[in-house]
Design an enzyme around this catalytic site. Sequence first.
Site, mmCIF file in Angstrom:
data_model
loop_
_atom_site.group_PDB
_atom_site.id
_atom_site.type_symbol
_atom_site.label_atom_id
_atom_site.label_comp_id
_atom_site.label_asym_id
_atom_site.label_seq_id
_atom_site.Cartn_x
_atom_site.Cartn_y
_atom_site.Cartn_z
ATOM 1 N N ARG A 104 0.840 -1.186 0.000
ATOM 2 C CA ARG A 104 0.000 0.000 0.000
ATOM 3 C C ARG A 104 0.878 1.239 0.000
ATOM 4 O O ARG A 104 1.713 1.391 0.895
ATOM 5 C CB ARG A 104 -0.883 -0.053 1.247
ATOM 6 N N ASP A 200 -0.822 -7.819 13.019
ATOM 7 C CA ASP A 200 -0.332 -7.914 11.639
ATOM 8 C C ASP A 200 -0.167 -9.391 11.280
ATOM 9 O O ASP A 200 0.728 -10.076 11.788
ATOM 10 C CB ASP A 200 1.009 -7.170 11.515
ATOM 11 N N ASP A 203 3.368 -10.437 9.820
ATOM 12 C CA ASP A 203 4.428 -10.480 10.834
ATOM 13 C C ASP A 203 4.249 -11.670 11.767
ATOM 14 O O ASP A 203 5.230 -12.335 12.142
ATOM 15 C CB ASP A 203 4.415 -9.187 11.663
HETATM 16 N N1 URA Z 1 -3.500 -6.389 7.838
HETATM 17 C C1 URA Z 1 -3.157 -7.067 8.940
HETATM 18 O O1 URA Z 1 -2.281 -7.916 8.920
HETATM 19 N N2 URA Z 1 -3.849 -6.825 10.088
HETATM 20 C C2 URA Z 1 -4.848 -5.914 10.161
HETATM 21 O O2 URA Z 1 -5.437 -5.745 11.221
HETATM 22 C C3 URA Z 1 -5.160 -5.216 8.984
HETATM 23 C C4 URA Z 1 -4.477 -5.462 7.842
#
Ligand code: URA
Length: 209
Positions: A104, A200, A203
């Site tokens: 993004r 995330d 991650d």
């Molecule tokens: N992407 C993610 O990994 N977690 C979120 O909460 C939103 C987008």
Amino acid sequence: MNEVTTIDHPLVTHKLTLLRMKDTPSKDFRELVKELATLMAYEVTRRFPLKDIEIETPICKTTKQVLADKDVVIVPILRAGLGMVEGFTHVIPNAKIGHIGLFRDPETLEAVEYYRKLPTDIAEREAIITDPMLATGVSSVHTIDILKDAGCKNIKLVVILASPEGIKAVQAKHPEVPIYCACIDEGLNDHSYIVPGLGDAGDRLFGTK
Ligand code: URA
């Protein structure tokens, strides 16, 4: 308008709660994502067509049903979508796998494509997009754009968590694409993370935090 299916099976709910917990280590997180994808694949394939074949049991001849030939392509959105691929190929072993890499742009908030590798016969295949998180919807909308440009006529979007904002974004641009999720959460915070969410997903899957 998009058909939105929430797969609220007790096993799915249980595994999703473990996935959300901040102390769940990457090894368990990966395993849970794979297991959730396998369970979700049952629902996503619920309407796959069957065909009659003649068989012989040890007792007699009979006509029974097997899956009609159906060509599928699984399209993970890199990188978190990769975590769901094994769960799907476990259930649909002959599926091909295409990859779409997006990030993004922090300024424009638009999706920027950095990788694309799709099977050459993708136009003839049913496409199942995987991404654990449908947050703003930017990546999902862009991926559906790419698949439609490649000739795909039958596309499904499978996520683990969806935000109402993300569902709305997909509905606005691609209202015919069905969405499957394990849960629709409350919404997005100021950083576009899903609340309560799971953090995330990339991650946590790959231990890069
Ligand atoms: N992407 C993610 O990994 N977690 C979120 O909460 C939103 C987008």
